[in-house]
Motif scaffolding. Structure first.
Motif, PDB file in Angstrom:
ATOM      1  N   GLN A   3       0.876  -1.176   0.000  1.00  0.00           N
ATOM      2  CA  GLN A   3       0.000   0.000   0.000  1.00  0.00           C
ATOM      3  C   GLN A   3       0.908   1.219   0.000  1.00  0.00           C
ATOM      4  OE1 GLN A   3      -2.393  -1.107   3.450  1.00  0.00           O
ATOM      5  NE2 GLN A   3      -4.095  -1.505   2.060  1.00  0.00           N
ATOM      6  N   ALA A   5       0.091   4.539  -1.650  1.00  0.00           N
ATOM      7  CA  ALA A   5      -0.422   5.847  -2.049  1.00  0.00           C
ATOM      8  C   ALA A   5      -1.872   6.033  -1.593  1.00  0.00           C
ATOM      9  CB  ALA A   5      -0.352   5.989  -3.570  1.00  0.00           C
ATOM     10  N   ASP A   6      -2.290   7.274  -1.644  1.00  0.00           N
ATOM     11  CA  ASP A   6      -3.695   7.645  -1.439  1.00  0.00           C
ATOM     12  C   ASP A   6      -4.069   8.668  -2.492  1.00  0.00           C
ATOM     13  OD1 ASP A   6      -4.736   6.312   0.933  1.00  0.00           O
ATOM     14  OD2 ASP A   6      -3.223   7.447   2.046  1.00  0.00           O
ATOM     15  N   PHE A   8      -6.684  11.806  -3.525  1.00  0.00           N
ATOM     16  CA  PHE A   8      -7.522  12.852  -2.938  1.00  0.00           C
ATOM     17  C   PHE A   8      -8.044  13.738  -4.055  1.00  0.00           C
ATOM     18  CE2 PHE A   8      -4.216  11.835   0.141  1.00  0.00           C
ATOM     19  CZ  PHE A   8      -4.943  11.622   1.294  1.00  0.00           C
ATOM     20  N   ILE A  40     -12.897   9.360  -7.017  1.00  0.00           N
ATOM     21  CA  ILE A  40     -11.547   8.914  -6.686  1.00  0.00           C
ATOM     22  C   ILE A  40     -11.231   7.665  -7.525  1.00  0.00           C
ATOM     23  CG2 ILE A  40     -10.103   7.960  -4.835  1.00  0.00           C
ATOM     24  CD1 ILE A  40     -10.713  10.937  -4.468  1.00  0.00           C
ATOM     25  N   CYS A  42     -10.191   4.062  -8.735  1.00  0.00           N
ATOM     26  CA  CYS A  42     -10.320   2.778  -8.046  1.00  0.00           C
ATOM     27  C   CYS A  42     -10.035   1.646  -9.027  1.00  0.00           C
ATOM     28  CB  CYS A  42     -11.707   2.623  -7.425  1.00  0.00           C
ATOM     29  SG  CYS A  42     -13.052   2.639  -8.606  1.00  0.00           S
ATOM     30  N   TYR A  51      -5.591   1.581 -11.558  1.00  0.00           N
ATOM     31  CA  TYR A  51      -6.648   2.373 -10.931  1.00  0.00           C
ATOM     32  C   TYR A  51      -7.307   3.205 -12.019  1.00  0.00           C
ATOM     33  CZ  TYR A  51      -5.341   1.150  -6.207  1.00  0.00           C
ATOM     34  OH  TYR A  51      -5.120   0.458  -5.045  1.00  0.00           O
ATOM     35  N   ALA A  75      -2.378  12.590  -6.070  1.00  0.00           N
ATOM     36  CA  ALA A  75      -1.963  11.326  -5.462  1.00  0.00           C
ATOM     37  C   ALA A  75      -0.796  11.570  -4.506  1.00  0.00           C
ATOM     38  CB  ALA A  75      -1.542  10.327  -6.534  1.00  0.00           C
ATOM     39  N   LYS A  76      -0.964  11.146  -3.266  1.00  0.00           N
ATOM     40  CA  LYS A  76       0.125  11.186  -2.290  1.00  0.00           C
ATOM     41  C   LYS A  76       0.803   9.821  -2.347  1.00  0.00           C
ATOM     42  CE  LYS A  76       1.323  12.718   2.255  1.00  0.00           C
ATOM     43  NZ  LYS A  76       0.887  13.518   3.386  1.00  0.00           N
ATOM     44  N   SER A  78       4.172   7.238  -1.789  1.00  0.00           N
ATOM     45  CA  SER A  78       5.354   6.966  -0.970  1.00  0.00           C
ATOM     46  C   SER A  78       6.623   7.152  -1.790  1.00  0.00           C
ATOM     47  CB  SER A  78       5.319   5.526  -0.441  1.00  0.00           C
ATOM     48  OG  SER A  78       4.215   5.321   0.398  1.00  0.00           O
ATOM     49  N   TYR A 111       2.864  15.927  -5.474  1.00  0.00           N
ATOM     50  CA  TYR A 111       1.727  16.172  -4.579  1.00  0.00           C
ATOM     51  C   TYR A 111       1.758  17.563  -3.944  1.00  0.00           C
ATOM     52  CZ  TYR A 111      -1.562  15.262  -0.731  1.00  0.00           C
ATOM     53  OH  TYR A 111      -2.605  15.311   0.146  1.00  0.00           O
TER      54      TYR A 111
END
Length: 169
Positions: A3, A5-6, A8, A40, A42, A51, A75-76, A78, A111
């Motif tokens: 996992q 990233a997130d 927003f 968002i 997915c 995604y 996208a945030k 890593s 970001y």
């Protein structure tokens, strides 16, 4: 599964500014509605690598036409990972839909840019059969895949980014 990233939404102000720049002849009275409907990205299935990115507005492209789509998404990511963007496979197969830069590269430091890291995707209908591509707001049109990347042992880069395309020279 890593996992890394997130996703927003960008602010309404940044989305509206990008919308006006990317689609200057569009009806700007619908910007707030388009912003509210941003989805968002997915995955379609648990086995999907990509995604899906969704259109915030209706798009019609005749063969040879292009548009820059303000996705309303940031996208945030890593450090050590990158988000690569591609057209959805079916649209590429049926319409030769292409990203104008062939593959979009969203780096982890994008970001924090002044534009909030707003991901914009320029697409072209490159149909050789003169097919018109018509998509509705909410339709999937692109996909993003997160991948790790490496650097050289002697890398000494210390500079920071502020902006999107061409911002690093």
């Amino acid at each position: 599964m890593n996992q890394v990233a997130d996703f927003f939404k960008v602010s309404e102000e940044v989305f509206a500014d990008s919308f006006r720049k990317c689609i200057p002849d569009a009806d700007v009275s619908g910007i707030r509605d388009a912003c509210d409907k941003i989805r968002i990205p997915c995955r379609a299935t648990k086995g999907s690598a990509g995604y899906d990115f969704f259109l915030p507005v209706d798009v019609t492209l005749r063969s040879g036409e292009s548009i820059t789509v303000p996705t309303g998404i940031r996208a945030k990511i890593s450090e050590g990972w990158v988000l690569l963007l591609f057209p959805r496979s079916g649209l590429g197969f049926r319409y030769r839909l292409q990203l104008d830069n062939t593959v979009g590269v969203i780096d982890s430091d994008y970001y924090d840019s002044d534009n909030e890291g707003h991901i914009m995707i320029r697409i072209t209908n490159d149909s050789k059969a003169e097919k018109t591509l018509s998509l509705n707001a909410g339709d999937r049109f692109a996909q993003g895949v997160f991948l790790p990347y490496g650097i050289t042992f002697d890398d000494q880069t210390e500079t920071s980014r502020n902006g999107g395309f061409g911002s690093t020279g």
